[in-house]
Design a protein around this motif. Structure first.
Motif, PDB file in Angstrom:
ATOM      1  N   VAL A   1      36.841 105.353  42.245  1.00  0.00           N
ATOM      2  CA  VAL A   1      37.113 105.665  40.839  1.00  0.00           C
ATOM      3  C   VAL A   1      36.090 104.974  39.938  1.00  0.00           C
ATOM      4  N   LEU A   2      35.804 103.708  40.233  1.00  0.00           N
ATOM      5  CA  LEU A   2      34.812 102.979  39.431  1.00  0.00           C
ATOM      6  C   LEU A   2      33.424 103.600  39.563  1.00  0.00           C
ATOM      7  N   ALA A   3      33.057 104.013  40.770  1.00  0.00           N
ATOM      8  CA  ALA A   3      31.744 104.649  40.970  1.00  0.00           C
ATOM      9  C   ALA A   3      31.661 105.958  40.181  1.00  0.00           C
ATOM     10  N   ASP A   4      32.749 106.732  40.173  1.00  0.00           N
ATOM     11  CA  ASP A   4      32.773 107.981  39.392  1.00  0.00           C
ATOM     12  C   ASP A   4      32.640 107.686  37.903  1.00  0.00           C
ATOM     13  N   GLN A   5      33.318 106.639  37.441  1.00  0.00           N
ATOM     14  CA  GLN A   5      33.225 106.268  36.027  1.00  0.00           C
ATOM     15  C   GLN A   5      31.812 105.808  35.680  1.00  0.00           C
TER      16      GLN A   5
ATOM     17  N   GLN B   1      26.761 106.812  32.976  1.00  0.00           N
ATOM     18  CA  GLN B   1      25.305 106.971  33.041  1.00  0.00           C
ATOM     19  C   GLN B   1      24.890 108.328  32.477  1.00  0.00           C
ATOM     20  N   GLU B   2      25.636 109.364  32.817  1.00  0.00           N
ATOM     21  CA  GLU B   2      25.335 110.700  32.301  1.00  0.00           C
ATOM     22  C   GLU B   2      25.515 110.739  30.783  1.00  0.00           C
ATOM     23  N   GLU B   3      26.572 110.110  30.298  1.00  0.00           N
ATOM     24  CA  GLU B   3      26.816 110.063  28.850  1.00  0.00           C
ATOM     25  C   GLU B   3      25.700 109.291  28.145  1.00  0.00           C
TER      26      GLU B   3
END
Length: 174
Positions: free
Chosen positions: A63-67, A72-74
């Protein structure tokens, strides 16, 4: 000291400290009817606990890696928007720009860009330079492409509807 005292003290040292409290608080079985504790059972419990712990930690880390990827994308999008706003502010302009107004970006043959208040439609398709896009200058001095001006309002309305429908409900507590 007598031999009897030596033997008695030696026995207590070999056997360890004896539990003197109630049976239910004993750290070891005190009855022959109690469940036997075998080292194999303990190791199985430890392996199962480790397995569950690893699964839970892995899920949380995923979950943290997805966040992190999402953030990063944002950040990348924010930097691109800032660069675009920077470039638009550097476009030539021979009038005072006012927030809330729409301006039309053109590019000359030499690659230089400039803003005009005259739209391509008002030129009747005979503009000498290449039309790039139309932008609205926002109150915070950022630029929004004219064709996307209503989309932000639609998003806000959708969020407001979601908040209304999922907000706390009135009524009696169960």
């Amino acid at each position: 000291m007598s031999d009897e005292q030596d033997n008695h003290s030696g026995e207590s040292q070999d056997k360890g400290i004896r539990h003197m409290g109630p049976d239910h608080s004993s750290p070891y079985p005190v009855s022959r009817l109690a469940t036997a504790f075998e080292p194999v059972d303990v190791s199985k419990e430890l392996a199962e606990a480790d397995s569950h712990l690893n699964t839970r930690v892995s899920a949380k880390l995923q979950v943290l890696a997805d966040q992190i990827r999402s953030l990063q994308e944002e950040a990348r999008k924010t930097l691109e928007e800032a660069q675009e706003d920077h470039d638009l502010h550097r476009a030539k302009c021979h009038f005072h720009r006012k927030p809330g107004h729409t301006y039309h970006l053109y590019e000359k043959a030499d690659g230089s860009r400039y803003f005009s208040m005259v739209s391509p439609r008002e030129w009747g398709g005979n503009h000498p330079d290449t039309y790039i896009n139309s932008y609205v200058l926002n109150q915070d001095m950022s630029w929004t492409p004219a064709d996307q001006v209503g989309k932000a309002d639609e998003s806000r309305e959708m969020v407001a509807k979601l908040l209304e429908s999922s907000g706390p409900t009135s009524g009696s507590a169960e």
